[in-house]
Design a protein around this motif. Structure first.
Motif, PDB file in Angstrom:
ATOM      1  N   SER B 147      33.540  68.210  70.413  1.00  0.00           N
ATOM      2  CA  SER B 147      34.016  69.242  69.496  1.00  0.00           C
ATOM      3  C   SER B 147      35.357  69.828  69.944  1.00  0.00           C
ATOM      4  O   SER B 147      36.125  70.307  69.136  1.00  0.00           O
ATOM      5  CB  SER B 147      32.977  70.361  69.363  1.00  0.00           C
ATOM      6  N   GLY B 148      35.621  69.776  71.218  1.00  0.00           N
ATOM      7  CA  GLY B 148      36.886  70.303  71.726  1.00  0.00           C
ATOM      8  C   GLY B 148      38.081  69.563  71.179  1.00  0.00           C
ATOM      9  O   GLY B 148      39.173  70.111  71.090  1.00  0.00           O
ATOM     10  N   LYS B 149      37.860  68.294  70.789  1.00  0.00           N
ATOM     11  CA  LYS B 149      38.968  67.483  70.295  1.00  0.00           C
ATOM     12  C   LYS B 149      39.225  67.699  68.807  1.00  0.00           C
ATOM     13  O   LYS B 149      40.169  67.146  68.253  1.00  0.00           O
ATOM     14  CB  LYS B 149      38.670  66.009  70.548  1.00  0.00           C
ATOM     15  N   PHE B 150      38.361  68.476  68.188  1.00  0.00           N
ATOM     16  CA  PHE B 150      38.472  68.699  66.741  1.00  0.00           C
ATOM     17  C   PHE B 150      39.825  69.284  66.369  1.00  0.00           C
ATOM     18  O   PHE B 150      40.433  68.900  65.382  1.00  0.00           O
ATOM     19  CB  PHE B 150      37.329  69.621  66.308  1.00  0.00           C
ATOM     20  N   ARG B 151      40.276  70.233  67.227  1.00  0.00           N
ATOM     21  CA  ARG B 151      41.522  70.932  66.862  1.00  0.00           C
ATOM     22  C   ARG B 151      42.775  70.149  67.220  1.00  0.00           C
ATOM     23  O   ARG B 151      43.852  70.455  66.719  1.00  0.00           O
ATOM     24  CB  ARG B 151      41.555  72.303  67.541  1.00  0.00           C
ATOM     25  N   GLU B 152      42.639  69.186  68.098  1.00  0.00           N
ATOM     26  CA  GLU B 152      43.818  68.376  68.450  1.00  0.00           C
ATOM     27  C   GLU B 152      44.304  67.641  67.208  1.00  0.00           C
ATOM     28  O   GLU B 152      43.516  67.200  66.393  1.00  0.00           O
ATOM     29  CB  GLU B 152      43.452  67.341  69.530  1.00  0.00           C
ATOM     30  N   LYS B 153      45.570  67.506  67.083  1.00  0.00           N
ATOM     31  CA  LYS B 153      46.210  66.770  65.994  1.00  0.00           C
ATOM     32  C   LYS B 153      46.011  67.396  64.607  1.00  0.00           C
ATOM     33  O   LYS B 153      46.264  66.747  63.588  1.00  0.00           O
ATOM     34  CB  LYS B 153      45.729  65.318  65.969  1.00  0.00           C
TER      35      LYS B 153
END
Lengths: 297, 272
Positions: B147-153
């Protein structure tokens, strides 16, 4: 004054559509702008409604330069009726209302009743006849009961009954204090309703002012006798101007400066020279006569 | 502003072609991503070594955070569908002569063009929302606990909005200049689908960098191909990512110039 026009000129490439046209439109009048096809009537109205840009000159509505807020207060029909073909008459008027801010939902029904389109209000505009399209354009101009209307050839495409209805509508609006500026080449129509006229030819203003003033500069005498040839020869000695192109039904027409001739004098003049007049009438000059004189057509 | 948008809505809500185009857009954006997702699944979900190798090489472009870029890239191929809609917005006004009537009825010329600008912005917003939904759904189905990668990009949301708005502005511009719907559609589609690609191909063959600065390519480069499409050419991918800020500036410049010209020209001309 509702409108002041000053020295407006406009050219399209080599054609000079308007040449330094100036006149004023007072409040509560029916102002007819007359002219043959291509005389510059629609160009002038286009400039007044910000569709066309003048080369030079200015105009003022209600003492202010033309702007969008002022146009919102003016009901206008310019050239052909322009509506979204896939929408119904009522839906198109909803857009007119939204753009102009004139009137409410109920007013759309009212104007559709006024122009006789209420029962076809939900039919698509593309299915309307030419006359119905014209009626819808008049309805759009009437929306919100604007005090000033600009109508370019308002009876285009209408049948005789429709023409009479529009004429009656214009007269009623005038009586209720509205100002109507209408361009037309139908002289009879203009003469029946207009209180003022401006006559254009090839972009030049030939005359402008109240119809009464413009038409009362001359008296027209209408004469008829058994021997029309002899009458014509004799009439030449009366001193008036024979209107060659306008003798009809065995009658001749002579124009005199206003108040310079009395019918009884003409009758005596003819009788003393052996002509018995069968017809003698003092007539107001017709707008058509003036128009043909001025435009040379 | 809202009043202008409402009036534009009154014009469009009963226009059948508008709804057809909206429907096509709503199908094509998820559709193209679904097709590529299927291709990816078939390549990677076999148990043989080739599939495992493909999975290792490609990573998962449909999982967060890569999905934001992947969906934006594939979706941008179909911008020509809303472009048809945008061209219709202006060419309809010309063909019905309602661009004159709106002014006669009381809009200023600036208000008329602002109405069209809002149309383009509204269509862009709808498409961006569609892109976000497709990305969220696809990303959620393919991500596991990261879920931490959701906001990336997620900056690709802004880039997608800007790219769509810029390219629809070009479509509008062509419609504004050419006036006739079929002519404008033909010119736009020919340029979008064929001409610019041929010119870019020729220029790249000659290694001329000007290929990156053609009208549509300027904004195309806001969303580089997803990383897996570069395969082993990581250097080129990095360069394309680094060039994004320059292309943001150029896109803003070109789009502003287009609208500036449209406003200026519409205020100067006779409306025939």
């Amino acid at each position: 004054m509702v409108l002041n026009i000053r020295q407006i000129s406009k050219s399209y490439k080599t054609v000079r559509a308007l040449q330094q046209v100036s006149f004023d439109v007072p409040e509560n009048c029916v102002y007819g702008i007359l002219g043959p096809n291509g005389s510059g009537k629609t160009t002038l109205l286009g400039i007044l409604l910000d569709i066309l840009k003048p080369d030079s000159g200015t105009f003022q509505w209600f003492g202010q330069g033309g702007n969008a807020e002022i146009r919102k207060k003016i009901g206008s029909l310019l050239e052909t009726p322009n509506f979204y073909s896939y929408l119904s008459g009522a839906e198109n008027l909803r857009i007119t209302q939204s753009v102009s801010g004139r009137g409410r939902a109920k007013d759309i029904d009212d104007v559709l009743h006024t122009v006789g389109l209420h029962n076809r209000r939900w039919a698509p505009f593309k299915n309307y006849s030419l006359g119905m399209k014209q009626r819808l354009a008049i309805a759009a101009a009437l929306l919100g009961n604007p005090k000033v209307l600009v109508l370019d050839e308002p009876t285009n495409g209408l049948d005789p009954a429709g023409i009479a209805e529009v004429r009656e509508l214009i007269v009623q609006l005038y009586r209720r204090g509205h100002t109507i500026i209408m361009a037309s080449h139908l002289l009879d129509e203009v003469e029946k309703v207009c209180t003022h006229v401006a006559i254009l030819k090839n972009g030049q203003l030939l005359a402008s002012g109240s119809t009464e003033e413009i038409l009362s500069e001359e008296d027209i005498v209408e004469l008829g006798a058994e021997n029309i040839t002899q009458l014509k020869e004799l009439a030449a000695g009366l001193g008036g101007k024979m209107l060659e192109n306008h003798h009809t039904n065995g009658l001749i027409h002579i124009s005199f400066p206003k108040g310079k001739i009395r019918p009884e004098e003409i009758n005596r003049y003819c009788f003393e020279r052996g002509i018995i007049l069968q017809h003698l009438a003092l007539k107001r000059k017709k707008l058509e006569t003036l128009f043909f004189e001025l435009t040379g057509k | 502003m809202l009043h202008l948008l409402y009036t534009e809505w009154l014009k469009m809500r009963k226009y059948t072609a508008f709804w057809w185009m909206m429907g096509l857009t709503a199908l094509s954006y998820p559709g193209i991503n679904y097709i590529f997702y299927n291709v990816y699944s078939q390549l990677t979900q076999q148990s043989d070594k080739a599939s495992q190798y493909a999975k290792m090489m490609l990573g998962n472009p449909f999982a967060f955070p890569e999905v934001w870029q992947t969906v934006a890239y594939f979706s941008s191929w179909f911008v020509f569908i809303p472009a048809v809609m945008v061209i219709m917005f202006i060419s309809n006004e010309y063909s019905f002569k309602t661009h004159r009537q709106n002014i006669i009825d009381g809009w200023s010329r600036n208000e008329f063009i602002t109405g069209k600008l809002l149309d383009v912005a509204a269509v862009t917003l709808i498409i961006t929302i569609l892109y976000i939904i497709v990305s969220l759904v696809t990303g959620s189905l393919n991500s596991t606990g990261a879920s931490g990668k959701f906001r990336e990009k997620t900056h690709f949301i802004g880039l997608f909005f800007l790219q769509t708005f810029a390219q629809l502005s070009i479509a509008f511009f062509i419609g504004f200049l050419l006036k006739k719907a079929f002519l404008a559609l033909g010119v736009f589609l020919f340029y979008f689908l064929i001409l610019e690609n041929i010119i870019i191909g020729l220029l790249r063959f000659k290694q001329w960098k000007i290929a990156n600065y053609l009208p549509l390519e300027i904004s195309d480069r806001l969303i580089p191909r997803p990383g897996f499409m570069y395969l082993t050419n990581a250097e080129e991918y990095r360069k394309d990512l680094d060039a994004i800020p320059l292309h943001v500036a150029l896109t803003l410049l070109l789009t502003s110039a287009i609208w500036f010209y449209v406003y200026r020209q519409f205020n100067r001309i006779d409306l025939k």
